[in-house]
Design a protein around this motif. Structure first.
Motif, short mmCIF file in Angstrom:
data_model
loop_
_atom_site.label_atom_id
_atom_site.label_comp_id
_atom_site.label_asym_id
_atom_site.label_seq_id
_atom_site.Cartn_x
_atom_site.Cartn_y
_atom_site.Cartn_z
N PHE A 6 -112.99 -69.92 -34.64
CA PHE A 6 -114.12 -70.57 -35.30
C PHE A 6 -115.42 -70.08 -34.68
O PHE A 6 -115.43 -69.30 -33.73
CB PHE A 6 -114.00 -72.09 -35.16
N VAL A 7 -116.53 -70.58 -35.23
CA VAL A 7 -117.85 -70.30 -34.65
C VAL A 7 -118.55 -71.63 -34.38
O VAL A 7 -118.53 -72.53 -35.23
CB VAL A 7 -118.71 -69.43 -35.60
N GLY A 8 -119.15 -71.75 -33.21
CA GLY A 8 -119.85 -72.96 -32.83
C GLY A 8 -121.35 -72.84 -33.00
O GLY A 8 -121.90 -71.73 -32.95
N PHE A 22 -117.59 -74.46 -37.15
CA PHE A 22 -117.35 -74.11 -38.54
C PHE A 22 -116.19 -73.12 -38.64
O PHE A 22 -116.02 -72.24 -37.77
CB PHE A 22 -118.60 -73.46 -39.14
N ASP A 23 -115.43 -73.25 -39.74
CA ASP A 23 -114.40 -72.27 -40.01
C ASP A 23 -114.95 -71.17 -40.93
O ASP A 23 -116.14 -71.16 -41.26
CB ASP A 23 -113.15 -72.93 -40.61
N VAL A 29 -115.36 -78.36 -38.75
CA VAL A 29 -114.08 -78.77 -38.18
C VAL A 29 -114.26 -79.59 -36.90
O VAL A 29 -113.31 -80.18 -36.41
CB VAL A 29 -113.17 -77.55 -37.90
N ALA A 30 -115.49 -79.62 -36.37
CA ALA A 30 -115.77 -80.44 -35.19
C ALA A 30 -117.25 -80.75 -35.16
O ALA A 30 -118.08 -79.95 -35.60
CB ALA A 30 -115.35 -79.73 -33.90
N ASN A 31 -117.58 -81.93 -34.61
CA ASN A 31 -118.97 -82.40 -34.68
C ASN A 31 -119.19 -83.48 -33.63
O ASN A 31 -118.41 -84.44 -33.55
CB ASN A 31 -119.23 -82.96 -36.08
N ALA A 32 -120.22 -83.34 -32.83
CA ALA A 32 -120.61 -84.38 -31.88
C ALA A 32 -122.12 -84.37 -31.73
O ALA A 32 -122.76 -83.32 -31.82
CB ALA A 32 -119.94 -84.17 -30.53
N ASP A 66 -113.06 -81.46 -27.64
CA ASP A 66 -111.98 -82.37 -27.25
C ASP A 66 -111.51 -83.21 -28.43
O ASP A 66 -110.29 -83.37 -28.66
CB ASP A 66 -112.45 -83.29 -26.12
N GLU A 67 -112.46 -83.77 -29.18
CA GLU A 67 -112.08 -84.66 -30.29
C GLU A 67 -111.37 -83.91 -31.41
O GLU A 67 -110.57 -84.48 -32.13
CB GLU A 67 -113.32 -85.37 -30.82
N ALA A 68 -111.67 -82.60 -31.55
CA ALA A 68 -111.02 -81.81 -32.59
C ALA A 68 -109.76 -81.12 -32.09
O ALA A 68 -109.06 -80.46 -32.87
CB ALA A 68 -112.00 -80.76 -33.13
N GLY A 69 -109.45 -81.27 -30.80
CA GLY A 69 -108.27 -80.64 -30.24
C GLY A 69 -108.39 -79.13 -30.16
O GLY A 69 -107.38 -78.41 -30.26
N LEU A 70 -109.61 -78.63 -29.96
CA LEU A 70 -109.86 -77.20 -29.88
C LEU A 70 -110.12 -76.79 -28.44
O LEU A 70 -110.61 -77.58 -27.63
CB LEU A 70 -111.07 -76.81 -30.73
#
Length: 515
Positions: A6-8, A22-23, A29-32, A66-70
């Motif tokens: 992915f790209v952060g 983002f995929d 796919v993850a957000n904080a 952590d919350e997205a398990g990545l």
């Protein structure tokens, strides 16, 4: 390109810091998110603690993963987008800021700007930078910090003069993107879009301007290297400066100021494409291609973006200082409990009953450029209720956008067929419909409205080959809803009254206002 990578994107905004992942389809796919403190030392002064911003940045990155398990090694790259113009000066050896960051909203250097105006240097500055001479931009902020930071607090051995240390290369200056790039990689780098917002950068020669540096007494040794917004050579990797953070060498390869990032995220890659972002303020940008179009109607000429090995793409911009922040003001005044309430309250009345709010809490930006304007609420009677004030607040957002849209069409000669919108406020369907009716233009809202983060992710992902072409990004862009102009709506008389209200707000702080 693996489906498991992915790209952060670090989205460092005025009120808080977000990290999104983002995929390949451009989906989240993850957000904080984490807010930071707003510091108001005096009326019209706004500061942020840059160290707090860095701590929050690390926190939201770790939390999102952590919350997205990545794991961090699943990130192909990181991009950065940021509140623009906000200025940090830090010690090159210790990496510690010498003063709180001065936020783009800060008005403390208005007197200095008026000195420049009195010296007839406004057109000279505009010709080099494309910017209006205003306290909004970084030049006078950096100058103020160098003149006012406490040398005792900076000294490791003796109270050496701050400017001497700056000249000796012991201090670094940058906008928030360069601060985060430095903390992530150890390198002192900014991108062309953020450089173009400092009032120190010549957007035609694409370099720091020696005459402007002399005018504002900012040593060139303090300044970051300017690189493309999407940089195939990367700005550095996360392991270079913070080996204990993320435990992975992730390329930091893209950066854009938040509004240019939204332009990129909305895939406004072609001349004439336009978007408006509704955040703390609102910022409308129109891509003008490889031509830097000079504004004759109070807009800014700015750099839109640049990819490695390609020419700079320019944009016209209308910068509105306060829109979403006006809704926050309603919360501060306990007129609403949360932003979501505004839609129902505004719909509950047929009009504002001739009440107008001009939210010039930080002066007026485009196309008025009045640093001494102040927030004004006019037209109230004993029958005025909070519903009228709430509706007037939403209408003020739409009216300010019309001010800019008319100026943009006059400068560019292009009639906008539609306007792409993004930002937190566009979740409000009432506001989107109101905006369409007031500017007489179709409003298009995308599925992913966090386009600032998406734009910086796109820039970084293109640099590392996660996405190969701009067409891939165009294919990702999807419409959530379109708002057509209501043929029965007529806001012409209301808009005339809005202009009268603006006239009452202008120049308010001249006498008896801010010192």
């Amino acid at each position: 390109m693996s489906q498991d990578t992915f790209v952060g994107a670090i989205d460092q905004g005025t009120t808080g810091t977000r990290f999104m992942v983002f995929d390949h389809a451009g989906e989240v796919v993850a957000n904080a998110y984490e807010k930071h403190e707003q510091i108001y030392p005096e009326p019209g002064w706004v500061e942020h603690d840059a160290n707090e911003i860095w701590r929050n940045t690390k926190h939201v990155i770790n939390t999102a993963l952590d919350e997205a398990g990545l794991s961090a090694d699943q990130l192909e790259a990181i991009g950065i987008t940021n509140q623009r113009e906000t200025t940090v000066v830090w010690d090159a050896e210790t990496g510690k800021p010498i003063h709180n960051a001065l936020v783009w909203q800060d008005r403390r250097t208005t007197d200095r700007v008026e000195e420049i105006q009195a010296e007839d240097k406004v057109e000279w500055i505009r010709g080099k930078t494309g910017l209006e001479c205003d306290a909004y931009f970084s030049a006078t902020k950096a100058e103020w910090i160098l003149d006012n930071a406490d040398p005792i607090k900076l000294s490791r051995s003796r109270p050496e003069d701050v400017r001497d240390r700056a000249e000796a290369g012991e201090l670094m200056m940058g906008t928030i993107d360069s601060w985060l790039i430095y903390k992530l990689t150890g390198n002192h780098i900014t991108d062309v879009t953020n450089a173009s917002r400092t009032m120190l950068y010549n957007i035609h020669d694409n370099e720091w301007d020696e005459e402007l540096l002399e005018e504002f007494n900012v040593p060139a040794s303090m300044l970051p290297e300017v690189r493309p917004s999407s940089d195939d050579d990367y700005y550095g990797t996360t392991g270079d400066s913070s080996p204990d953070f993320l435990d992975a060498d992730i390329p930091v390869a893209g950066a854009l100021g938040d509004q240019q990032a939204a332009l990129f995220g909305q895939t406004c890659f072609d001349e004439g494409d336009a978007k408006n972002t509704y955040g703390t303020g609102s910022f409308m940008l129109m891509n003008t291609g490889e031509e830097a179009v000079a504004s004759e109607h109070g807009l800014l000429t700015t750099i839109g973006f640049q990819r490695s090995g390609e020419p700079v793409q320019y944009a016209l911009e209308g910068a509105i200082f306060i829109t979403g922040a006006a809704i926050e003001w309603l919360e501060d005044m306990t007129l609403i409990e949360n932003a979501a309430e505004t839609e129902e309250l505004a719909r509950s009345v047929d009009s504002t009953d001739d009440v107008y709010l001009v939210p010039a809490f930080a002066g007026l930006g485009a196309p008025h450029w009045d640093g001494r304007a102040r927030g004004t609420l006019v037209g109230m009677t004993r029958g005025t209720r909070r519903e009228h004030v709430v509706r007037a607040t939403l209408e003020s957002i739409a009216y300010q956008t019309r001010d800019v849209a008319e100026a943009m069409e006059a400068d560019s000669g292009i009639d906008m067929g539609s306007l792409r919108v993004d930002g937190g406020a566009v979740k409000n369907n009432f506001l989107c419909q109101l905006q369409a009716d007031i500017i007489d233009t179709e409003i298009v809202r995308p599925v992913v409205d966090e386009t600032t983060a998406l734009g910086s992710a796109y820039a970084a992902g293109l640099a590392v080959g996660y996405w190969e072409t701009l067409d891939e990004l165009r294919d990702n862009w999807q419409v959530d809803r379109e708002f057509d102009v209501d043929p029965d709506a007529d806001y012409e008389k209301n808009y005339e009254r809005w202009n009268e209200a603006v006239a009452r707000a202008e120049d308010w702080a001249r006498d008896g206002g801010d010192d």
